[in-house]
Design a protein around this motif. Sequence first.
Motif, PDB file in Angstrom:
ATOM      1  N   UNK A 107      19.048 -83.728   5.219  1.00  0.00           N
ATOM      2  CA  UNK A 107      18.674 -84.142   6.578  1.00  0.00           C
ATOM      3  C   UNK A 107      17.788 -83.147   7.318  1.00  0.00           C
ATOM      4  N   UNK A 108      17.620 -81.949   6.801  1.00  0.00           N
ATOM      5  CA  UNK A 108      16.955 -80.882   7.546  1.00  0.00           C
ATOM      6  C   UNK A 108      15.589 -80.490   7.000  1.00  0.00           C
ATOM      7  N   UNK A 109      15.294 -80.880   5.753  1.00  0.00           N
ATOM      8  CA  UNK A 109      14.105 -80.356   5.087  1.00  0.00           C
ATOM      9  C   UNK A 109      13.285 -81.508   4.500  1.00  0.00           C
ATOM     10  N   UNK A 110      12.003 -81.565   4.871  1.00  0.00           N
ATOM     11  CA  UNK A 110      11.098 -82.572   4.317  1.00  0.00           C
ATOM     12  C   UNK A 110      10.402 -81.985   3.098  1.00  0.00           C
ATOM     13  N   UNK A 111      10.381 -82.747   2.007  1.00  0.00           N
ATOM     14  CA  UNK A 111       9.791 -82.289   0.751  1.00  0.00           C
ATOM     15  C   UNK A 111       8.620 -83.170   0.348  1.00  0.00           C
ATOM     16  N   UNK A 149      10.231 -85.093  11.449  1.00  0.00           N
ATOM     17  CA  UNK A 149      11.174 -84.573  12.446  1.00  0.00           C
ATOM     18  C   UNK A 149      11.956 -83.366  11.948  1.00  0.00           C
ATOM     19  N   UNK A 150      11.927 -83.108  10.656  1.00  0.00           N
ATOM     20  CA  UNK A 150      12.707 -81.989  10.119  1.00  0.00           C
ATOM     21  C   UNK A 150      12.085 -80.663  10.567  1.00  0.00           C
ATOM     22  N   UNK A 151      12.947 -79.650  10.739  1.00  0.00           N
ATOM     23  CA  UNK A 151      12.469 -78.356  11.220  1.00  0.00           C
ATOM     24  C   UNK A 151      11.816 -77.511  10.131  1.00  0.00           C
ATOM     25  N   UNK A 152      12.078 -77.860   8.870  1.00  0.00           N
ATOM     26  CA  UNK A 152      11.465 -77.157   7.742  1.00  0.00           C
ATOM     27  C   UNK A 152      10.755 -78.171   6.867  1.00  0.00           C
ATOM     28  N   UNK A 163       3.437 -69.309   4.509  1.00  0.00           N
ATOM     29  CA  UNK A 163       4.309 -69.817   5.572  1.00  0.00           C
ATOM     30  C   UNK A 163       3.476 -69.991   6.828  1.00  0.00           C
ATOM     31  N   UNK A 164       3.594 -71.170   7.455  1.00  0.00           N
ATOM     32  CA  UNK A 164       2.885 -71.442   8.710  1.00  0.00           C
ATOM     33  C   UNK A 164       3.897 -71.972   9.728  1.00  0.00           C
ATOM     34  N   UNK A 165       3.887 -71.384  10.906  1.00  0.00           N
ATOM     35  CA  UNK A 165       4.747 -71.855  11.994  1.00  0.00           C
ATOM     36  C   UNK A 165       3.917 -72.727  12.928  1.00  0.00           C
ATOM     37  N   UNK A 166       4.372 -73.963  13.144  1.00  0.00           N
ATOM     38  CA  UNK A 166       3.681 -74.873  14.048  1.00  0.00           C
ATOM     39  C   UNK A 166       4.020 -74.524  15.493  1.00  0.00           C
ATOM     40  N   UNK A 167       3.208 -75.041  16.403  1.00  0.00           N
ATOM     41  CA  UNK A 167       3.405 -74.679  17.812  1.00  0.00           C
ATOM     42  C   UNK A 167       4.723 -75.196  18.372  1.00  0.00           C
ATOM     43  N   UNK A 168       5.294 -76.236  17.739  1.00  0.00           N
ATOM     44  CA  UNK A 168       6.584 -76.747  18.222  1.00  0.00           C
ATOM     45  C   UNK A 168       7.769 -76.060  17.549  1.00  0.00           C
ATOM     46  N   UNK A 169       7.495 -75.051  16.724  1.00  0.00           N
ATOM     47  CA  UNK A 169       8.558 -74.285  16.097  1.00  0.00           C
ATOM     48  C   UNK A 169       8.877 -74.681  14.667  1.00  0.00           C
TER      49      UNK A 169
END
Length: 248
Positions: A107-111, A149-152, A163-169
Amino acid sequence: MPMRFAAIADIHGNHLALEAVLADIRAQGIADLVNLGDMLSGPLDARRTIEILMNLDAVHVLGNHDRYLLDRPPEKMGSWDRPAHAALNAVQLDWLRAQPMTRVFRDRVFLCHATPENDEVYWLDTVHPDGTVALSPLDRIEQFAQGITQSLILCAHTHLARTVRLRDGRLIVNPGSVGSPGYRDKHPFPHVVEAGTPHARYAILELVDAAWQVTFRHVVYDHEAMAALARRNNQPELANALATGWIK
């Protein structure tokens, strides 16, 4: 709740690199594993590689080279795909066919392999007309992430750990390539990708206090043996990449 797992990608039939990475993952005390595709194609040992993968308790998605083994006849396959296809039996091809192009892990990670909609497009990197490969602009990276919608988010395809951090975190991570530290491609412009060392690469992802931590691992293995195999199979550029991390 804490969450810790490993991500591998772009094995390309390099079973010795895969075995070394799996041993390192076990040594880190990690049980959960995701595989981002391009598992088999290459002039190495697709049969041994898929035997290892089919025996893993892991989550897999297909890469573009995995798809090439399924969606076209052998005479239409490229020089990396044709020998891999010839090494596989019907049961192994059926296992490959059962893997999805994208999926969500716990539920937390999009692959996905490349981008969510296209398995041949670089996500975190852009190829310029002069052949330079560089980090993509953030606006372009974020366009591909719309609707996720996943955070990772995990992707692969370029063989380059990033690794890239998007502006929405949200965080997007490419774990690098397990088994192919360099290659040459023609699209969208002729270019070369080189990792700079022959190590097998993967990433450890850990959710701690609602924040993702990323650790990139470089694993030593008998890369000279795989370089010799590529050389015997008439792939001198890949042999050089396997031996040194550089194409030239």
